[in-house]
Design a protein around this motif. Structure first.
Motif, PDB file in Angstrom:
ATOM      1  N   ASP A  11      35.717  14.002  23.316  1.00  0.00           N
ATOM      2  CA  ASP A  11      34.599  13.108  23.628  1.00  0.00           C
ATOM      3  C   ASP A  11      33.998  12.590  22.335  1.00  0.00           C
ATOM      4  O   ASP A  11      33.194  13.263  21.707  1.00  0.00           O
ATOM      5  N   THR A  13      31.575  10.331  21.089  1.00  0.00           N
ATOM      6  CA  THR A  13      30.420   9.548  21.524  1.00  0.00           C
ATOM      7  C   THR A  13      29.376   9.559  20.423  1.00  0.00           C
ATOM      8  O   THR A  13      29.089  10.608  19.849  1.00  0.00           O
ATOM      9  N   SER A  15      25.427   7.731  19.160  1.00  0.00           N
ATOM     10  CA  SER A  15      24.268   6.891  19.431  1.00  0.00           C
ATOM     11  C   SER A  15      24.462   5.556  18.721  1.00  0.00           C
ATOM     12  O   SER A  15      25.120   5.485  17.680  1.00  0.00           O
ATOM     13  N   TYR A  19      26.029   4.671  14.926  1.00  0.00           N
ATOM     14  CA  TYR A  19      27.024   3.610  14.730  1.00  0.00           C
ATOM     15  C   TYR A  19      26.555   2.638  13.643  1.00  0.00           C
ATOM     16  O   TYR A  19      27.302   2.294  12.728  1.00  0.00           O
ATOM     17  N   ALA A  39      34.876   5.221  18.941  1.00  0.00           N
ATOM     18  CA  ALA A  39      33.761   5.928  19.584  1.00  0.00           C
ATOM     19  C   ALA A  39      33.192   5.145  20.757  1.00  0.00           C
ATOM     20  O   ALA A  39      33.195   3.911  20.764  1.00  0.00           O
ATOM     21  N   ASP A  40      32.704   5.896  21.741  1.00  0.00           N
ATOM     22  CA  ASP A  40      31.879   5.309  22.788  1.00  0.00           C
ATOM     23  C   ASP A  40      30.467   5.260  22.230  1.00  0.00           C
ATOM     24  O   ASP A  40      29.942   6.272  21.761  1.00  0.00           O
ATOM     25  N   LEU A  42      26.531   4.850  22.725  1.00  0.00           N
ATOM     26  CA  LEU A  42      25.487   4.975  23.736  1.00  0.00           C
ATOM     27  C   LEU A  42      24.288   4.118  23.354  1.00  0.00           C
ATOM     28  O   LEU A  42      23.747   4.248  22.260  1.00  0.00           O
ATOM     29  N   TYR A  75      21.510  12.804  27.358  1.00  0.00           N
ATOM     30  CA  TYR A  75      22.864  12.921  27.895  1.00  0.00           C
ATOM     31  C   TYR A  75      23.381  14.362  27.914  1.00  0.00           C
ATOM     32  O   TYR A  75      24.495  14.607  28.381  1.00  0.00           O
TER      33      TYR A  75
END
Length: 103
Positions: A11, A13, A15, A19, A39-40, A42, A75
């Motif tokens: 995962d 991920t 913020s 980023y 990356a995902d 958020l 989260y």
């Protein structure tokens, strides 16, 4: 690095603040750009903003760190950081020190 590779595979991920911070350096390499692109990201929302407000009232954290912590809290994510002192007093925030896996 093995630990980070495992985390990223499971995962990856971040913020939106992380980023921005990651890519905001003057001489960001193309390798770093390609890495963070995996990356995902958020985004902020009203509930994260409310958590930020409460954290700002009770801590002396800088706003970017407050947003990162609030995002992780919202989260239910574990925050991996090299700056443990910035986040250690936040109730309910799960932390892993990045350099604890250096050996």
């Amino acid at each position: 690095m093995k630990f980070l590779a495992t985390v990223i595979d499971a995962d990856f991920t971040v913020s939106f603040i992380s980023y921005i911070e990651f890519l905001g350096y003057k001489d960001v390499s193309s390798v770093a750009i390609n890495f963070i692109a995996l990356a995902d990201v958020l985004e902020i929302n009203g509930e994260i903003i409310n958590i930020c407000i409460e954290l700002r009232k009770t801590t002396s954290m800088k706003l970017p760190d407050t947003i990162i912590a609030a995002t992780a809290l919202f989260y239910g994510l574990i925050l991996i950081t090299r700056n443990m002192s910035d986040f250690k007093n936040i109730k309910g925030l799960q932390l892993i020190e990045l350099y604890s896996f250096a050996n």
